[in-house]
Motif scaffolding. Sequence first.
Motif, PDB file in Angstrom:
ATOM      1  N   ALA A 180       9.028 -25.773  22.352  1.00  0.00           N
ATOM      2  CA  ALA A 180       9.386 -27.013  23.046  1.00  0.00           C
ATOM      3  C   ALA A 180       8.895 -28.234  22.278  1.00  0.00           C
ATOM      4  O   ALA A 180       9.585 -29.258  22.195  1.00  0.00           O
ATOM      5  N   THR A 181       7.700 -28.133  21.688  1.00  0.00           N
ATOM      6  CA  THR A 181       7.136 -29.289  20.984  1.00  0.00           C
ATOM      7  C   THR A 181       7.867 -29.546  19.663  1.00  0.00           C
ATOM      8  O   THR A 181       8.115 -30.693  19.292  1.00  0.00           O
ATOM      9  N   LEU A 182       8.253 -28.482  18.930  1.00  0.00           N
ATOM     10  CA  LEU A 182       8.998 -28.668  17.686  1.00  0.00           C
ATOM     11  C   LEU A 182      10.400 -29.203  17.978  1.00  0.00           C
ATOM     12  O   LEU A 182      10.900 -30.076  17.274  1.00  0.00           O
ATOM     13  N   SER A 183      11.023 -28.681  19.031  1.00  0.00           N
ATOM     14  CA  SER A 183      12.350 -29.171  19.403  1.00  0.00           C
ATOM     15  C   SER A 183      12.287 -30.653  19.758  1.00  0.00           C
ATOM     16  O   SER A 183      13.141 -31.441  19.341  1.00  0.00           O
ATOM     17  N   ILE A 208       8.068 -31.829   7.530  1.00  0.00           N
ATOM     18  CA  ILE A 208       7.219 -31.007   6.656  1.00  0.00           C
ATOM     19  C   ILE A 208       7.992 -29.743   6.267  1.00  0.00           C
ATOM     20  O   ILE A 208       8.940 -29.338   6.940  1.00  0.00           O
ATOM     21  N   TYR A 209       7.572 -29.125   5.157  1.00  0.00           N
ATOM     22  CA  TYR A 209       8.212 -27.891   4.720  1.00  0.00           C
ATOM     23  C   TYR A 209       7.277 -27.152   3.770  1.00  0.00           C
ATOM     24  O   TYR A 209       6.331 -27.730   3.219  1.00  0.00           O
ATOM     25  N   ALA A 230       8.065 -29.924  11.429  1.00  0.00           N
ATOM     26  CA  ALA A 230       7.640 -31.289  11.726  1.00  0.00           C
ATOM     27  C   ALA A 230       6.212 -31.282  12.244  1.00  0.00           C
ATOM     28  O   ALA A 230       5.727 -30.261  12.748  1.00  0.00           O
ATOM     29  N   ARG A 231       5.544 -32.426  12.119  1.00  0.00           N
ATOM     30  CA  ARG A 231       4.247 -32.607  12.762  1.00  0.00           C
ATOM     31  C   ARG A 231       4.510 -32.968  14.216  1.00  0.00           C
ATOM     32  O   ARG A 231       5.175 -33.949  14.519  1.00  0.00           O
ATOM     33  N   THR A 232       3.979 -32.150  15.105  1.00  0.00           N
ATOM     34  CA  THR A 232       4.274 -32.283  16.524  1.00  0.00           C
ATOM     35  C   THR A 232       2.996 -32.557  17.310  1.00  0.00           C
ATOM     36  O   THR A 232       1.892 -32.573  16.744  1.00  0.00           O
ATOM     37  N   SER A 233       3.139 -32.724  18.617  1.00  0.00           N
ATOM     38  CA  SER A 233       1.971 -32.929  19.482  1.00  0.00           C
ATOM     39  C   SER A 233       1.071 -31.704  19.504  1.00  0.00           C
ATOM     40  O   SER A 233      -0.097 -31.789  19.898  1.00  0.00           O
ATOM     41  N   ALA A 234       1.594 -30.543  19.083  1.00  0.00           N
ATOM     42  CA  ALA A 234       0.807 -29.309  19.038  1.00  0.00           C
ATOM     43  C   ALA A 234       0.309 -29.002  17.622  1.00  0.00           C
ATOM     44  O   ALA A 234      -0.292 -27.965  17.390  1.00  0.00           O
ATOM     45  N   GLY A 235       0.568 -29.904  16.674  1.00  0.00           N
ATOM     46  CA  GLY A 235       0.169 -29.673  15.292  1.00  0.00           C
ATOM     47  C   GLY A 235       1.379 -29.434  14.401  1.00  0.00           C
ATOM     48  O   GLY A 235       2.523 -29.698  14.778  1.00  0.00           O
ATOM     49  N   ASP A 236       1.143 -28.918  13.202  1.00  0.00           N
ATOM     50  CA  ASP A 236       2.232 -28.634  12.271  1.00  0.00           C
ATOM     51  C   ASP A 236       2.976 -27.374  12.720  1.00  0.00           C
ATOM     52  O   ASP A 236       2.366 -26.314  12.907  1.00  0.00           O
TER      53      ASP A 236
END
Length: 312
Positions: free
Chosen positions: A6-9, A20-21, A81-87
Amino acid sequence: MRTLSATLSAAQKTLDIDFIYKVELRRAGQTIVTYYHDDRIIDILSTETDDDQTATVALDNTDDTFSTDFIGYFAQISFGARTSAGDEYSEIPDLYVVAQQLNFVAGRKVCYLSCAGYPNYLGEDRARGDYTPASTDTSTVKTIIGLLLTGGTIVPAPIPCFRHVVNTDPVWDSEDSLIDTYIPADNFGISPRESLIGVIQRLLRFTKCVMLAKNDGLLHILNPTVSGTTYDYEYSIADTYHVFFSNTWRTRLVLPNYVSVRSRDADSPLYFGDAEDTASNALHDKRIDYQMKLASDAQATAIAAARLQRYQ
């Protein structure tokens, strides 16, 4: 479609993505090496289609790190991506490093890794001889595809010209009404040196199904949704979707737009079916005719509809 957290989406749906990659290189008996976008990776160019999965990875080689030969390694490329849960990352299907090139350009040393995926490797598997089933053969399209992809593990191999191939059974995600009912028999054959992926694609053309290699390392067969309002996923300019960075609309004629499928002249009884894209046909009548082994008028009509869908 890949399943994202959910966080990455949510992070990917913003217009300000912190992108990021990474690439992980591994081979049995060797140390796994991982490089990141803010470390060694200069750029990654990746292409994914049903029959072509390739990538070129450009790595900074200023300090001559890449004297190691990575040919034959697995390359696991991940985008995220860098998300609210981290990378967070999402992996694309495994690729194989097929070429490595060291360049010195404009004062900069760069190592290029050319990578290819499972469909590309199937394209390198070539038939050792020809093959034509008997007219009494009862194998369906689904059965033949399964035998082709597991030919090396069945004794005796049912399709001798691909006896040398050892792959894995495909995953049947969804099927149309033809793939496990249509029997090609002697309407289907394999020529010497024909690629395995070419043979599979020819078989799928009898149906509405398509192939797709996914990041589980397996070949998936599915009947795609091509009309209506319910799809696996859609991109959109709406805020709650993955947004387009650019958008272009293009329409064109369907050519050919009238498909006829009929029995071979020597067959008895004779069957016939057709399918038409009425809008395009009304403007320019362009027809194509196929002859093949058929079991009924209904089957002929279904195959005509499948062929027309591909043109559409």
